[in-house]
Design a protein around this motif. Structure first.
Motif, PDB file in Angstrom:
ATOM      1  N   ASN A   1       0.801  -1.227   0.000  1.00  0.00           N
ATOM      2  CA  ASN A   1       0.000   0.000   0.000  1.00  0.00           C
ATOM      3  C   ASN A   1       0.836   1.281   0.000  1.00  0.00           C
ATOM      4  O   ASN A   1       0.283   2.372  -0.156  1.00  0.00           O
ATOM      5  CB  ASN A   1      -0.976   0.008   1.183  1.00  0.00           C
ATOM      6  CG  ASN A   1      -2.129  -0.954   0.959  1.00  0.00           C
ATOM      7  OD1 ASN A   1      -2.243  -1.553  -0.112  1.00  0.00           O
ATOM      8  ND2 ASN A   1      -2.969  -1.105   1.965  1.00  0.00           N
TER       9      ASN A   1
ATOM     10  N   ARG B   1     -17.251   1.022  -1.958  1.00  0.00           N
ATOM     11  CA  ARG B   1     -15.998   1.757  -2.133  1.00  0.00           C
ATOM     12  C   ARG B   1     -16.050   2.856  -3.205  1.00  0.00           C
ATOM     13  O   ARG B   1     -15.351   2.782  -4.225  1.00  0.00           O
ATOM     14  CB  ARG B   1     -14.845   0.785  -2.430  1.00  0.00           C
ATOM     15  CG  ARG B   1     -14.594  -0.134  -1.267  1.00  0.00           C
ATOM     16  CD  ARG B   1     -13.457  -1.076  -1.514  1.00  0.00           C
ATOM     17  NE  ARG B   1     -12.152  -0.515  -1.188  1.00  0.00           N
ATOM     18  CZ  ARG B   1     -11.027  -1.217  -1.232  1.00  0.00           C
ATOM     19  NH1 ARG B   1     -11.046  -2.468  -1.586  1.00  0.00           N
ATOM     20  NH2 ARG B   1      -9.897  -0.644  -0.924  1.00  0.00           N
TER      21      ARG B   1
ATOM     22  N   ASP C   1     -15.872   9.285  -4.480  1.00  0.00           N
ATOM     23  CA  ASP C   1     -16.424  10.636  -4.537  1.00  0.00           C
ATOM     24  C   ASP C   1     -15.516  11.685  -3.884  1.00  0.00           C
ATOM     25  O   ASP C   1     -15.441  12.822  -4.340  1.00  0.00           O
ATOM     26  CB  ASP C   1     -17.829  10.662  -3.904  1.00  0.00           C
ATOM     27  CG  ASP C   1     -17.833  10.116  -2.486  1.00  0.00           C
ATOM     28  OD1 ASP C   1     -17.173   9.088  -2.245  1.00  0.00           O
ATOM     29  OD2 ASP C   1     -18.483  10.721  -1.610  1.00  0.00           O
ATOM     30  N   LEU C   2     -14.811  11.280  -2.828  1.00  0.00           N
ATOM     31  CA  LEU C   2     -13.976  12.271  -2.144  1.00  0.00           C
ATOM     32  C   LEU C   2     -12.722  12.616  -2.954  1.00  0.00           C
ATOM     33  O   LEU C   2     -12.231  13.744  -2.895  1.00  0.00           O
ATOM     34  CB  LEU C   2     -13.599  11.775  -0.745  1.00  0.00           C
ATOM     35  CG  LEU C   2     -14.808  11.509   0.161  1.00  0.00           C
ATOM     36  CD1 LEU C   2     -14.381  10.873   1.475  1.00  0.00           C
ATOM     37  CD2 LEU C   2     -15.571  12.805   0.430  1.00  0.00           C
TER      38      LEU C   2
ATOM     39  N   LEU D   1     -14.851  11.832   5.308  1.00  0.00           N
ATOM     40  CA  LEU D   1     -14.391  10.680   6.088  1.00  0.00           C
ATOM     41  C   LEU D   1     -12.952  10.370   5.702  1.00  0.00           C
ATOM     42  O   LEU D   1     -12.458  10.836   4.673  1.00  0.00           O
ATOM     43  CB  LEU D   1     -15.318   9.474   5.936  1.00  0.00           C
ATOM     44  CG  LEU D   1     -15.781   9.040   4.566  1.00  0.00           C
ATOM     45  CD1 LEU D   1     -14.746   8.134   3.954  1.00  0.00           C
ATOM     46  CD2 LEU D   1     -17.095   8.295   4.714  1.00  0.00           C
TER      47      LEU D   1
ATOM     48  N   THR E   1     -10.012   8.808   4.184  1.00  0.00           N
ATOM     49  CA  THR E   1      -9.738   7.901   3.070  1.00  0.00           C
ATOM     50  C   THR E   1      -8.235   7.894   2.755  1.00  0.00           C
ATOM     51  O   THR E   1      -7.621   8.949   2.581  1.00  0.00           O
ATOM     52  CB  THR E   1     -10.567   8.242   1.804  1.00  0.00           C
ATOM     53  OG1 THR E   1      -9.894   7.721   0.636  1.00  0.00           O
ATOM     54  CG2 THR E   1     -10.784   9.728   1.608  1.00  0.00           C
ATOM     55  N   VAL E   2      -7.690   6.689   2.682  1.00  0.00           N
ATOM     56  CA  VAL E   2      -6.242   6.544   2.503  1.00  0.00           C
ATOM     57  C   VAL E   2      -5.848   6.928   1.073  1.00  0.00           C
ATOM     58  O   VAL E   2      -5.076   7.876   0.856  1.00  0.00           O
ATOM     59  CB  VAL E   2      -5.790   5.098   2.824  1.00  0.00           C
ATOM     60  CG1 VAL E   2      -4.294   4.938   2.580  1.00  0.00           C
ATOM     61  CG2 VAL E   2      -6.135   4.741   4.255  1.00  0.00           C
ATOM     62  N   THR E   3      -6.392   6.229   0.082  1.00  0.00           N
ATOM     63  CA  THR E   3      -5.987   6.557  -1.296  1.00  0.00           C
ATOM     64  C   THR E   3      -6.516   7.938  -1.706  1.00  0.00           C
ATOM     65  O   THR E   3      -5.899   8.607  -2.527  1.00  0.00           O
ATOM     66  CB  THR E   3      -6.451   5.488  -2.311  1.00  0.00           C
ATOM     67  OG1 THR E   3      -7.821   5.218  -2.102  1.00  0.00           O
ATOM     68  CG2 THR E   3      -5.659   4.209  -2.181  1.00  0.00           C
TER      69      THR E   3
ATOM     70  N   ASP F   1      -7.331  -4.011   7.722  1.00  0.00           N
ATOM     71  CA  ASP F   1      -6.590  -5.026   6.974  1.00  0.00           C
ATOM     72  C   ASP F   1      -6.048  -6.152   7.875  1.00  0.00           C
ATOM     73  O   ASP F   1      -5.464  -7.115   7.371  1.00  0.00           O
ATOM     74  CB  ASP F   1      -5.429  -4.390   6.191  1.00  0.00           C
ATOM     75  CG  ASP F   1      -5.917  -3.643   4.954  1.00  0.00           C
ATOM     76  OD1 ASP F   1      -7.112  -3.761   4.618  1.00  0.00           O
ATOM     77  OD2 ASP F   1      -5.103  -2.934   4.321  1.00  0.00           O
TER      78      ASP F   1
ATOM     79  N   ILE G   1     -14.925   0.214   8.888  1.00  0.00           N
ATOM     80  CA  ILE G   1     -14.434   0.870   7.664  1.00  0.00           C
ATOM     81  C   ILE G   1     -15.196   0.408   6.423  1.00  0.00           C
ATOM     82  O   ILE G   1     -15.612   1.211   5.606  1.00  0.00           O
ATOM     83  CB  ILE G   1     -12.921   0.604   7.451  1.00  0.00           C
ATOM     84  CG1 ILE G   1     -12.118   0.952   8.702  1.00  0.00           C
ATOM     85  CG2 ILE G   1     -12.408   1.343   6.221  1.00  0.00           C
ATOM     86  CD1 ILE G   1     -11.861   2.407   8.945  1.00  0.00           C
TER      87      ILE G   1
HETATM   88  C1  UD1 Z   1      -6.819   1.630   1.510  1.00  0.00           C
HETATM   89  C2  UD1 Z   1      -5.968   0.412   1.430  1.00  0.00           C
HETATM   90  C3  UD1 Z   1      -6.728  -0.810   1.929  1.00  0.00           C
HETATM   91  C4  UD1 Z   1      -7.315  -0.551   3.300  1.00  0.00           C
HETATM   92  C5  UD1 Z   1      -8.084   0.754   3.344  1.00  0.00           C
HETATM   93  C6  UD1 Z   1      -8.516   1.154   4.748  1.00  0.00           C
HETATM   94  C7  UD1 Z   1      -4.501   0.907  -0.427  1.00  0.00           C
HETATM   95  C8  UD1 Z   1      -4.109   0.616  -1.841  1.00  0.00           C
HETATM   96  N1  UD1 Z   1      -5.543   0.220   0.049  1.00  0.00           N
HETATM   97  O1  UD1 Z   1      -7.930   1.431   0.640  1.00  0.00           O
HETATM   98  O2  UD1 Z   1      -5.843  -1.926   1.973  1.00  0.00           O
HETATM   99  O3  UD1 Z   1      -8.181  -1.603   3.676  1.00  0.00           O
HETATM  100  O4  UD1 Z   1      -7.266   1.821   2.836  1.00  0.00           O
HETATM  101  O5  UD1 Z   1      -7.431   1.239   5.602  1.00  0.00           O
HETATM  102  O6  UD1 Z   1      -3.864   1.697   0.248  1.00  0.00           O
HETATM  103  N2  UD1 Z   1     -14.741   6.126   0.859  1.00  0.00           N
HETATM  104  C9  UD1 Z   1     -15.758   6.912   0.355  1.00  0.00           C
HETATM  105  N3  UD1 Z   1     -15.462   7.809  -0.626  1.00  0.00           N
HETATM  106  C10 UD1 Z   1     -14.206   7.979  -1.128  1.00  0.00           C
HETATM  107  C11 UD1 Z   1     -13.169   7.184  -0.613  1.00  0.00           C
HETATM  108  C12 UD1 Z   1     -13.471   6.261   0.390  1.00  0.00           C
HETATM  109  O7  UD1 Z   1     -16.907   6.793   0.786  1.00  0.00           O
HETATM  110  O8  UD1 Z   1     -14.023   8.793  -2.016  1.00  0.00           O
HETATM  111  C13 UD1 Z   1     -15.017   5.132   1.936  1.00  0.00           C
HETATM  112  C14 UD1 Z   1     -14.743   3.692   1.512  1.00  0.00           C
HETATM  113  O9  UD1 Z   1     -15.836   3.126   0.834  1.00  0.00           O
HETATM  114  C15 UD1 Z   1     -14.482   3.041   2.855  1.00  0.00           C
HETATM  115  C16 UD1 Z   1     -13.774   4.160   3.660  1.00  0.00           C
HETATM  116  O10 UD1 Z   1     -14.098   5.365   2.982  1.00  0.00           O
HETATM  117  O11 UD1 Z   1     -15.692   2.706   3.489  1.00  0.00           O
HETATM  118  C17 UD1 Z   1     -12.272   4.052   3.738  1.00  0.00           C
HETATM  119  O12 UD1 Z   1     -11.766   3.749   2.470  1.00  0.00           O
HETATM  120  P1  UD1 Z   1     -10.326   4.199   1.973  1.00  0.00           P
HETATM  121  O13 UD1 Z   1      -9.473   4.609   3.128  1.00  0.00           O
HETATM  122  O14 UD1 Z   1     -10.490   5.150   0.855  1.00  0.00           O
HETATM  123  O15 UD1 Z   1      -9.786   2.817   1.405  1.00  0.00           O
HETATM  124  P2  UD1 Z   1      -8.819   2.675   0.193  1.00  0.00           P
HETATM  125  O16 UD1 Z   1      -7.958   3.899   0.126  1.00  0.00           O
HETATM  126  O17 UD1 Z   1      -9.572   2.260  -1.020  1.00  0.00           O
END
Ligand code: UD1
Length: 421
Positions: A23, A121, A124-125, A165, A167-169, A309, A331
């Motif tokens: 990641n 997943r 939108d953010l 909220l 969000t990692v990526t 994870d 999450i």
């Molecule tokens: C990353 C990790 C994944 C880990 C997750 C949470 C990578 C490549 N993957 O995934 O292994 O399980 O973090 O620690 O780093 N959400 C929204 N809108 C957005 C973005 C996210 O509603 O625009 C929600 C998602 O649906 C989820 C929550 O926010 O319920 C957290 O997701 P997010 O941190 O974004 O997970 P990833 O970055 O996809």
């Protein structure tokens, strides 16, 4: 389709080395798109998701050179600004090219990821954050079409953006975009995950001006251009955590090299609560246990709380621990795919909404089970390591996405594991 066959009941003993973090590697590889001169990365794990990312970068015109765990990316001649549905559907993290492409080239076309096994997943953010920086974004035919061509100097504009909220990526995408924006961006309610910090460190080596990564407010002073640099990928805390649980469940004694205890505090605390002994130096972790563990309650939340994870792995541990535990997933809405498979091995688990009630039993039975997503599969491997007889895990391509040399490492520790094609 490849299967993993595990003969359970062998305590794990010995030492292994933890790989670079998947990641962290994925966003940092995408950051290669931002640099005008070659970026050299070491500690890049040999994983399916890494190969998919390199393939995606290659389709855009990035020259990729790979030698063992070293990867050099030369993005001086990028010709395509697109991530197709075919790419994004196999790996959601492909969305991480959106920020870099838009920031450097002023245009990007990236497929919407859609749902996946663990939940809807949305992204939108990511989109709202780029819009806050002035990007024009249209969603057409399942694609995110983004442009900065209407903006002064065709550059994204620094902005203050509060993420609804964590969000990692999302944080990573916006941080990469803001690195080349005009002016200052402040990302509030940012993700504090170590992989976000590693990306920020790499970007700063490339000439970015980022402060606050690792806190919930990240400030990015945009610069006009970024250049190549050398960076070593941080170790994989989830891989380390998985082997730590394996050592504890099997009643073993395992030392992990290239592991950072400071990134695993919540996991270490829970393992100690379960009765395992955990010792560490700055970059090694040793887990020792007699295999008799107490059930522990888990509640997943963004870093530094307990990582989602690691939820499936601790669920597997709780199925054979003494007592009753609750596992609360906050999450992802559908991250209990491993439950049905663990039940096939005899586990006593009841799910209500996003909480699982686990009643510990003496022993799991080996069975045929199916991997459904990366970490669910890791949970099944752990269950197989302590189950009676043989456990056959089908669809292990999920594991190949995130665990480098899984069979080799487990075998080195004394497990009886083999892959059948
Ligand atoms: C990353 C990790 C994944 C880990 C997750 C949470 C990578 C490549 N993957 O995934 O292994 O399980 O973090 O620690 O780093 N959400 C929204 N809108 C957005 C973005 C996210 O509603 O625009 C929600 C998602 O649906 C989820 C929550 O926010 O319920 C957290 O997701 P997010 O941190 O974004 O997970 P990833 O970055 O996809």
């Amino acid at each position: 389709m490849d299967k993993l066959i595990i003969e359970g009941g062998r305590p794990l003993h010995g030492e292994i080395t933890i790989s670079g973090a998947k990641n962290a590697a994925l966003p940092i590889l995408c950051a290669g798109l931002l640099a005008e001169t070659p970026l050299t990365l070491t500690g890049v794990p040999a994983l399916r998701d890494v190969s998919s990312t390199l393939k995606l970068l290659d389709t855009m015109g990035v020259k990729v050179t790979r030698d063992g765990d070293a990867v050099t990316l030369d993005a001086s001649d990028v010709a395509s600004f697109e991530a197709t549905y075919e790419m994004v559907k196999t790996m959601r993290a492909s969305i991480l090219v959106l920020g870099p492409l838009l920031a450097r080239f002023g245009t990007a076309r990236v497929s919407l990821p859609g749902g996946c096994a663990i939940g809807s997943r949305p992204v939108d953010l990511h989109i709202k954050g780029l819009q806050a920086m002035g990007a024009a974004i249209h969603i057409t035919h399942g694609y995110i079409q983004a442009s900065t061509l209407h903006l002064p100097n065709r550059r994204l504009q620094g902005a203050k953006y509060y993420m609804d909220l964590v969000t990692v990526t999302g944080t990573e995408n916006l941080m990469m975009a803001a690195a080349l924006a005009q002016g200052t961006t402040v990302l509030e309610n940012a993700a504090k995950e170590p992989e976000v910090v590693d990306l920020a460190e790499c970007l700063n080596k490339m000439g970015a001006k980022i402060t606050g990564a690792g806190t919930d407010a990240i400030t990015i002073h945009g610069v006009e251009r970024l250049s190549g640099a050398s960076h070593h990928i941080v170790c994989d805390r989830i891989e380390a955590g998985t082997y730590m649980v394996a050592a504890a469940m099997t009643g073993g004694n395992v030392t992990l090299n290239n592991a950072r205890p400071d990134l695993l505090e919540a996991v270490i605390e829970k393992l100690r609560e379960a009765g395992a002994e955990v010792a560490h130096t700055a970059n090694t972790i040793t887990v020792k246990s007699n295999g008799k563990l107490k059930a522990v309650n888990i509640r997943t939340a963004p870093h530094p709380a307990f990582p989602t994870d690691m939820q499936a792995q601790f669920m597997a541990m709780n199925t054979v621990a003494e007592g009753v535990s609750t596992v609360h997933e906050t999450i992802f809405e559908n991250r209990f795919m491993h439950v049905q498979e663990l039940q096939r091995m005899g586990a006593n688990i009841e799910v209500q909404g996003n909480t699982a009630l686990v009643k510990g039993i003496d022993r799991l039975d080996g069975a045929n089970v199916m991997a459904t997503d990366l970490r669910a599969s890791a949970g099944l491997v752990l269950a197989g390591l302590v189950a009676s007889d043989e456990t056959v895990i089908d669809r292990i391509y999920h594991l190949d996405r995130g665990y480098e040399q899984l069979e080799e490492k487990l075998t080195k520790l004394g497990a009886k594991v083999r892959r059948s094609h």
